[in-house]
Design a protein around this motif. Structure first.
Motif, PDB file in Angstrom:
ATOM      1  N   LEU B 151       0.843  -1.140   0.126  1.00 52.70           N
ATOM      2  CA  LEU B 151       0.131   0.142  -0.028  1.00 52.70           C
ATOM      3  C   LEU B 151       0.668   1.358  -0.020  1.00 52.70           C
ATOM      4  O   LEU B 151       0.700   2.341  -0.782  1.00 52.70           O
ATOM      5  N   LEU B 155       1.338   4.421  -3.005  1.00 57.39           N
ATOM      6  CA  LEU B 155       0.957   5.683  -2.741  1.00 57.39           C
ATOM      7  C   LEU B 155       2.269   6.646  -2.840  1.00 57.39           C
ATOM      8  O   LEU B 155       1.993   7.448  -3.616  1.00 57.39           O
ATOM      9  N   PRO B 189       8.411  15.564   2.517  1.00 59.70           N
ATOM     10  CA  PRO B 189       7.590  15.421   3.705  1.00 59.70           C
ATOM     11  C   PRO B 189       6.430  14.602   3.358  1.00 59.70           C
ATOM     12  O   PRO B 189       5.975  13.600   4.207  1.00 59.70           O
ATOM     13  N   ASN B 190       5.838  14.702   2.265  1.00 60.95           N
ATOM     14  CA  ASN B 190       4.745  14.038   1.859  1.00 60.95           C
ATOM     15  C   ASN B 190       5.106  12.376   1.453  1.00 60.95           C
ATOM     16  O   ASN B 190       4.470  11.446   1.765  1.00 60.95           O
ATOM     17  N   ILE B 191       6.040  12.442   0.988  1.00 58.87           N
ATOM     18  CA  ILE B 191       6.706  11.067   0.671  1.00 58.87           C
ATOM     19  C   ILE B 191       7.138  10.323   1.970  1.00 58.87           C
ATOM     20  O   ILE B 191       6.831   9.015   2.303  1.00 58.87           O
ATOM     21  N   ARG B 193       5.590  10.621   4.859  1.00 62.01           N
ATOM     22  CA  ARG B 193       4.324  10.253   5.603  1.00 62.01           C
ATOM     23  C   ARG B 193       3.958   9.117   4.934  1.00 62.01           C
ATOM     24  O   ARG B 193       3.692   8.061   5.645  1.00 62.01           O
ATOM     25  N   TYR B 194       4.052   8.677   3.494  1.00 58.94           N
ATOM     26  CA  TYR B 194       3.455   7.667   2.842  1.00 58.94           C
ATOM     27  C   TYR B 194       4.568   6.421   3.124  1.00 58.94           C
ATOM     28  O   TYR B 194       3.930   5.096   3.380  1.00 58.94           O
ATOM     29  N   LEU B 199      -0.696   5.132   9.296  1.00 57.24           N
ATOM     30  CA  LEU B 199      -1.790   5.440   8.366  1.00 57.24           C
ATOM     31  C   LEU B 199      -3.117   5.348   9.064  1.00 57.24           C
ATOM     32  O   LEU B 199      -4.129   5.351   8.357  1.00 57.24           O
TER      33      LEU B 199
END
Lengths: 221, 221
Positions: B151, B155, B189-191, B193-194, B199
């Motif tokens: 998952l 993302l 920072p978005n990477i 979080r993924y 989650l």
């Protein structure tokens, strides 16, 4: 019948010619710089005739892009549960478009075309930027620095386009098969950061941003 | 010269035929389920000949995808500054591929093809998933729940694909024109979080994930 004045009367495929001219003008100059006058001139008709067939510049643009989405309704929906819920609602609405029986195929068609044909890519960009994302962000101008809005809008677009490709076109699993509520929960916090998060721009970053955006304006975009 | 045994000798375009067969098998069955034996059978040659021309399954796969990227070197680079820096290094390496004079055009070509041709989309997915992102994530298996790796990988892919399209193919401004160091700062920072973020999967989410992934395995993927 109108007399021949160098302008074509309405009995040929005038509306098709106006649409073709609009497509060219919108993709070459962008939505903001395009005018009904330029489009009419390229189609060889009077500006009044363009308005007669297609209404406002915005309505004509939506006919050119041809996704059956009503931006005003979409934006009302995005703000329908307050500012806090905007990132979640953006992902939800976007998945709704992708999964709609009429809107999904229209968007995917445009996206496929956009990858191979420069002009379709420009139209898609202009559509999302001017009709949807920028409007959403400009309603947040009390919480977001207006100078950062174009940057934030392009970051949001990057995630939404990538989500569309990964889930609906390339079928990356398990993202392609999980239910949309879970996708919203997974992706919304990242959209939230792009919209509302601190970007920690240095002075040099901010200067570069101004240079880029000013350069674009100077280039008639 | 080899006798005619129903298998073709090496003097026709055997390597081209092996590549074509490999393309079909990899895109239909995915990297994990594909075997040299199946590819050899489809090309009408002996498996040993496939190894002779192309080496291992992984090397053959890289020849099929034809992006001049060495996954092992890439992954070493991504981990070169410790686990903390992995998200930043992922974005950095990815921008490096996009901006490389040989790798950029190869990736964009594959991406363009992937949007119009199902099989190219499947190859691109298999390449990124199996050769790069899954390997990165599996090296993080002490900090990431292994059940969440597919998952998280999908993302991460969604953001990287979207970034490629927005910056390099659709030229969304200002994202297209700011320098790559700023893009890394904005997107990493978005990477992160993924890859590493919580989650907040509910039990139902986790069950659905297992169902999706088990279903894929059962379908021979």
């Amino acid at each position: 019948m109108a007399q021949r004045t160098g302008r074509r009367p309405g009995n040929r495929d005038t509306s098709g010619e106006i649409l073709a001219a609009a497509r060219t003008i919108f993709s070459e100059r962008g939505y903001d710089s395009a005018s009904i006058r330029q489009i009419a001139a390229m189609a060889g008709v009077d500006a009044a005739l363009v308005h007669h067939y297609f209404g406002t510049k915005e309505q004509l643009f939506r006919d050119v892009v041809d996704i059956p989405v009503e931006p005003a309704a979409l934006i009302a929906d995005i703000f329908g549960a307050g500012v806090e819920a905007v990132p979640e609602r953006i992902v939800q609405s976007f998945l709704g478009i992708c999964e709609g029986p009429a809107t999904g195929p229209a968007l995917f068609g445009l996206l496929r075309g956009a990858v191979s044909h420069q002009w379709q890519g420009l139209l898609l960009r202009e559509y999302f930027t001017t009709q949807i994302i920028r409007r959403v962000l400009s309603r947040l101008d009390t919480v977001v620095d207006p100078a950062e809005i174009p940057l934030r809008a392009s970051l949001v677009s990057s995630q939404l386009i990538g989500l569309t490709l990964a889930r609906y076109i390339f079928h990356y699993e398990p993202l392609a098969s999980v239910r949309s509520e879970l996708v919203v929960k997974l992706v919304a916090p990242n959209i939230q950061r792009y919209i509302l998060g601190e970007l920690d721009l240095t002075e040099e970053d901010a200067r570069q941003l101004v240079t880029v955006l000013t350069g674009l304006e100077d280039a008639g975009k």
